[in-house]
Design a protein around this motif. Structure first.
Motif, PDB file in Angstrom:
ATOM      1  N   GLU A 128       0.826  -1.210   0.000  1.00 29.54           N
ATOM      2  CA  GLU A 128       0.000   0.000   0.000  1.00 29.54           C
ATOM      3  C   GLU A 128       0.859   1.258   0.000  1.00 29.54           C
ATOM      4  OE1 GLU A 128      -2.193  -3.439   1.305  1.00 29.54           O
ATOM      5  OE2 GLU A 128      -0.376  -2.544   2.141  1.00 29.54           O
ATOM      6  N   GLU A 129       1.894   1.266   0.820  1.00 29.60           N
ATOM      7  CA  GLU A 129       2.760   2.447   0.909  1.00 29.60           C
ATOM      8  C   GLU A 129       3.498   2.697  -0.409  1.00 29.60           C
ATOM      9  OE1 GLU A 129       3.409   1.807   5.715  1.00 29.60           O
ATOM     10  OE2 GLU A 129       4.872   1.011   4.275  1.00 29.60           O
ATOM     11  N   LEU A 130       3.920   1.613  -1.060  1.00 23.22           N
ATOM     12  CA  LEU A 130       4.555   1.741  -2.369  1.00 23.22           C
ATOM     13  C   LEU A 130       3.576   2.332  -3.380  1.00 23.22           C
ATOM     14  CD1 LEU A 130       6.930   1.139  -4.338  1.00 23.22           C
ATOM     15  CD2 LEU A 130       5.900  -1.135  -4.679  1.00 23.22           C
ATOM     16  N   ALA A 131       2.340   1.844  -3.351  1.00 26.98           N
ATOM     17  CA  ALA A 131       1.310   2.339  -4.275  1.00 26.98           C
ATOM     18  C   ALA A 131       1.016   3.816  -4.035  1.00 26.98           C
ATOM     19  CB  ALA A 131       0.030   1.510  -4.114  1.00 26.98           C
ATOM     20  N   TRP A 132       0.912   4.217  -2.768  1.00 22.97           N
ATOM     21  CA  TRP A 132       0.614   5.622  -2.458  1.00 22.97           C
ATOM     22  C   TRP A 132       1.713   6.535  -2.975  1.00 22.97           C
ATOM     23  CZ3 TRP A 132      -0.401   4.323   3.401  1.00 22.97           C
ATOM     24  CH2 TRP A 132      -1.588   3.583   3.497  1.00 22.97           C
ATOM     25  N   LEU A 133       2.965   6.139  -2.755  1.00 19.28           N
ATOM     26  CA  LEU A 133       4.071   6.988  -3.179  1.00 19.28           C
ATOM     27  C   LEU A 133       4.153   7.081  -4.702  1.00 19.28           C
ATOM     28  CD1 LEU A 133       6.528   8.718  -2.606  1.00 19.28           C
ATOM     29  CD2 LEU A 133       7.900   6.641  -2.475  1.00 19.28           C
ATOM     30  N   LEU A 134       4.024   5.947  -5.391  1.00 15.53           N
ATOM     31  CA  LEU A 134       4.133   5.964  -6.856  1.00 15.53           C
ATOM     32  C   LEU A 134       2.972   6.718  -7.495  1.00 15.53           C
ATOM     33  CD1 LEU A 134       5.459   2.361  -7.645  1.00 15.53           C
ATOM     34  CD2 LEU A 134       6.734   4.520  -7.598  1.00 15.53           C
ATOM     35  N   THR A 135       1.775   6.593  -6.920  1.00 16.93           N
ATOM     36  CA  THR A 135       0.625   7.343  -7.434  1.00 16.93           C
ATOM     37  C   THR A 135       0.854   8.836  -7.242  1.00 16.93           C
ATOM     38  OG1 THR A 135      -0.913   5.523  -6.960  1.00 16.93           O
ATOM     39  CG2 THR A 135      -1.865   7.712  -7.228  1.00 16.93           C
ATOM     40  N   GLU A 136       1.364   9.193  -6.075  1.00 15.79           N
ATOM     41  CA  GLU A 136       1.653  10.601  -5.781  1.00 15.79           C
ATOM     42  C   GLU A 136       2.700  11.157  -6.748  1.00 15.79           C
ATOM     43  OE1 GLU A 136       4.196  12.962  -2.424  1.00 15.79           O
ATOM     44  OE2 GLU A 136       3.149  11.138  -1.801  1.00 15.79           O
ATOM     45  N   VAL A 137       3.759  10.376  -6.991  1.00 14.00           N
ATOM     46  CA  VAL A 137       4.814  10.829  -7.897  1.00 14.00           C
ATOM     47  C   VAL A 137       4.276  10.976  -9.314  1.00 14.00           C
ATOM     48  CG1 VAL A 137       7.002  10.181  -8.972  1.00 14.00           C
ATOM     49  CG2 VAL A 137       6.702   9.872  -6.525  1.00 14.00           C
ATOM     50  N   LYS A 138       3.451  10.007  -9.726  1.00 15.72           N
ATOM     51  CA  LYS A 138       2.905  10.052 -11.079  1.00 15.72           C
ATOM     52  C   LYS A 138       2.013  11.274 -11.290  1.00 15.72           C
ATOM     53  CE  LYS A 138       0.342   7.476 -14.480  1.00 15.72           C
ATOM     54  NZ  LYS A 138      -0.339   6.245 -14.847  1.00 15.72           N
ATOM     55  N   CYS A 139       1.290  11.667 -10.245  1.00 15.07           N
ATOM     56  CA  CYS A 139       0.413  12.839 -10.334  1.00 15.07           C
ATOM     57  C   CYS A 139       1.200  14.146 -10.264  1.00 15.07           C
ATOM     58  CB  CYS A 139      -0.585  12.827  -9.182  1.00 15.07           C
ATOM     59  SG  CYS A 139      -1.834  11.545  -9.276  1.00 15.07           S
ATOM     60  N   SER A 140       2.439  14.059  -9.817  1.00 16.50           N
ATOM     61  CA  SER A 140       3.213  15.272  -9.561  1.00 16.50           C
ATOM     62  C   SER A 140       3.729  15.897 -10.842  1.00 16.50           C
ATOM     63  CB  SER A 140       4.392  14.935  -8.652  1.00 16.50           C
ATOM     64  OG  SER A 140       5.277  16.039  -8.565  1.00 16.50           O
ATOM     65  N   TYR A 166      10.164   3.132 -14.824  1.00 20.86           N
ATOM     66  CA  TYR A 166      10.150   1.665 -14.719  1.00 20.86           C
ATOM     67  C   TYR A 166       9.172   1.201 -13.641  1.00 20.86           C
ATOM     68  CZ  TYR A 166      14.767   2.125 -16.967  1.00 20.86           C
ATOM     69  OH  TYR A 166      15.791   2.435 -17.797  1.00 20.86           O
ATOM     70  N   TRP A 167       9.246   1.849 -12.494  1.00 16.86           N
ATOM     71  CA  TRP A 167       8.485   1.390 -11.332  1.00 16.86           C
ATOM     72  C   TRP A 167       7.012   1.752 -11.464  1.00 16.86           C
ATOM     73  CZ3 TRP A 167      12.046  -1.652 -10.244  1.00 16.86           C
ATOM     74  CH2 TRP A 167      13.399  -1.258 -10.330  1.00 16.86           C
ATOM     75  N   ILE A 168       6.723   2.878 -12.108  1.00 15.69           N
ATOM     76  CA  ILE A 168       5.323   3.246 -12.339  1.00 15.69           C
ATOM     77  C   ILE A 168       4.682   2.254 -13.316  1.00 15.69           C
ATOM     78  CG2 ILE A 168       3.806   4.998 -13.358  1.00 15.69           C
ATOM     79  CD1 ILE A 168       5.615   7.123 -12.133  1.00 15.69           C
ATOM     80  N   TRP A 169       5.397   1.876 -14.371  1.00 19.03           N
ATOM     81  CA  TRP A 169       4.839   0.894 -15.317  1.00 19.03           C
ATOM     82  C   TRP A 169       4.573  -0.422 -14.624  1.00 19.03           C
ATOM     83  CZ3 TRP A 169       9.723   1.444 -18.741  1.00 19.03           C
ATOM     84  CH2 TRP A 169       9.769   2.727 -19.291  1.00 19.03           C
ATOM     85  N   LEU A 170       5.524  -0.850 -13.809  1.00 17.08           N
ATOM     86  CA  LEU A 170       5.388  -2.119 -13.116  1.00 17.08           C
ATOM     87  C   LEU A 170       4.149  -2.090 -12.216  1.00 17.08           C
ATOM     88  CD1 LEU A 170       7.141  -4.689 -13.111  1.00 17.08           C
ATOM     89  CD2 LEU A 170       8.261  -3.841 -11.025  1.00 17.08           C
ATOM     90  N   ALA A 171       3.995  -0.997 -11.469  1.00 17.98           N
ATOM     91  CA  ALA A 171       2.857  -0.866 -10.561  1.00 17.98           C
ATOM     92  C   ALA A 171       1.544  -0.772 -11.330  1.00 17.98           C
ATOM     93  CB  ALA A 171       3.045   0.366  -9.672  1.00 17.98           C
ATOM     94  N   GLU A 172       1.563  -0.170 -12.515  1.00 16.89           N
ATOM     95  CA  GLU A 172       0.364  -0.138 -13.367  1.00 16.89           C
ATOM     96  C   GLU A 172      -0.012  -1.549 -13.794  1.00 16.89           C
ATOM     97  OE1 GLU A 172       0.707   4.205 -15.634  1.00 16.89           O
ATOM     98  OE2 GLU A 172       1.416   2.389 -16.625  1.00 16.89           O
ATOM     99  N   ASP A 173       0.981  -2.333 -14.186  1.00 11.64           N
ATOM    100  CA  ASP A 173       0.720  -3.711 -14.604  1.00 11.64           C
ATOM    101  C   ASP A 173       0.128  -4.538 -13.473  1.00 11.64           C
ATOM    102  OD1 ASP A 173       1.608  -3.262 -17.163  1.00 11.64           O
ATOM    103  OD2 ASP A 173       3.637  -4.007 -16.802  1.00 11.64           O
ATOM    104  N   TRP A 174       0.577  -4.279 -12.258  1.00 14.76           N
ATOM    105  CA  TRP A 174       0.043  -4.996 -11.095  1.00 14.76           C
ATOM    106  C   TRP A 174      -1.335  -4.491 -10.697  1.00 14.76           C
ATOM    107  CZ3 TRP A 174       5.124  -3.829  -8.086  1.00 14.76           C
ATOM    108  CH2 TRP A 174       6.129  -4.732  -8.488  1.00 14.76           C
ATOM    109  N   GLY A 175      -1.698  -3.290 -11.141  1.00 15.67           N
ATOM    110  CA  GLY A 175      -2.999  -2.723 -10.779  1.00 15.67           C
ATOM    111  C   GLY A 175      -3.005  -1.941  -9.485  1.00 15.67           C
ATOM    112  N   ILE A 176      -1.821  -1.596  -8.950  1.00 14.28           N
ATOM    113  CA  ILE A 176      -1.809  -0.830  -7.690  1.00 14.28           C
ATOM    114  C   ILE A 176      -1.645   0.672  -7.944  1.00 14.28           C
ATOM    115  CG2 ILE A 176      -0.930  -2.780  -6.346  1.00 14.28           C
ATOM    116  CD1 ILE A 176       1.815  -1.381  -6.304  1.00 14.28           C
TER     117      ILE A 176
END
Length: 218
Positions: A128-140, A166-176
């Motif tokens: 969850e914490e990884l998802a929150w940070l990557l979502t925040e970064v992607k929106c930034s 790299y990490w945003i794509w990976l998290a998108e593929d996982w659905g988080i």
């Protein structure tokens, strides 16, 4: 945005103390994570508050400033927020420097496997914490494009120029992490959960989206 808060928890004599303590704390939720971000965003937009923050040299003074502006926070919540973010950024930084670690992480089949690899290298955080940070970064809007030595376009965070695509794509593929995300309240929303960026009324194309997609085909 965060430098004063980092100094209160990440100085050498405090970091290891809080890092161990955070492991024993009950898990905080996304509401707490977002509340801290909201307060720091308020500070960033308010010159008077920003000036006050620069003069702060203790956690207690930081908490008092937050409370005076309507944000009731605790030392433990702030420590969790700061330490967790540092753990994630430190892992991504290490992956950038160690090709074998990067290969391991990119080969992870799911976020749980990613978290397990991170823990094996002494980086501790949740899915969850990884998802929150990557979502925040992607929106930034603070994502920047870099050209490397062979002309590839890389999407990087201003945090230490870490390649983040790299990490945003990976998290998108996982659905988080949603493919489109927007955290601001809409005038006409379908869902009562205004913090859920997966709902259609929360969607838009972030500025960094096309740069990320361009990287994926390079």
């Amino acid at each position: 945005m965060y430098y004063q808060l980092w100094n209160l928890f990440l100085s050498e004599d405090k970091y290891f103390y809080w890092k161990e303590k955070v492991k024993l704390l009950p898990k905080f939720d996304h509401f707490t994570w977002q509340k801290i971000i909201d307060f720091l965003s308020l500070v960033e937009q308010n010159f008077f508050l920003s000036t006050q923050l620069e003069k702060i040299d203790s956690i207690e003074a930081f908490l008092l400033l937050a409370k005076e502006n309507g944000y009731k926070l605790t030392q433990e919540a702030l420590a969790w927020f700061v330490i967790t973010r540092k753990q994630i950024w430190d892992l991504l930084d290490a992956a950038q420097k160690i090709p074998s670690l990067k290969e391991q992480l990119l080969a992870a089949k799911n976020p749980q496997q990613f978290i397990k690899i991170a823990a094996e290298h002494r980086f501790h955080f949740s899915v969850e914490e990884l998802a929150w940070l990557l979502t925040e970064v992607k929106c930034s809007p603070e994502l920047v494009s870099l050209n490397n030595s062979v002309g590839e376009i890389l999407t990087a965070s201003n945090y230490g120029r870490i390649e983040i695509g790299y990490w945003i794509w990976l998290a998108e593929d996982w659905g988080i992490v949603p493919p489109f995300c927007h955290l601001h309240k809409s005038d006409n929303f379908v869902s009562e959960n205004i913090r859920n960026p997966f709902f259609l009324d929360r969607c838009f194309l972030p500025k960094s989206y096309f740069t990320q997609r361009l990287m994926s085909v390079v």
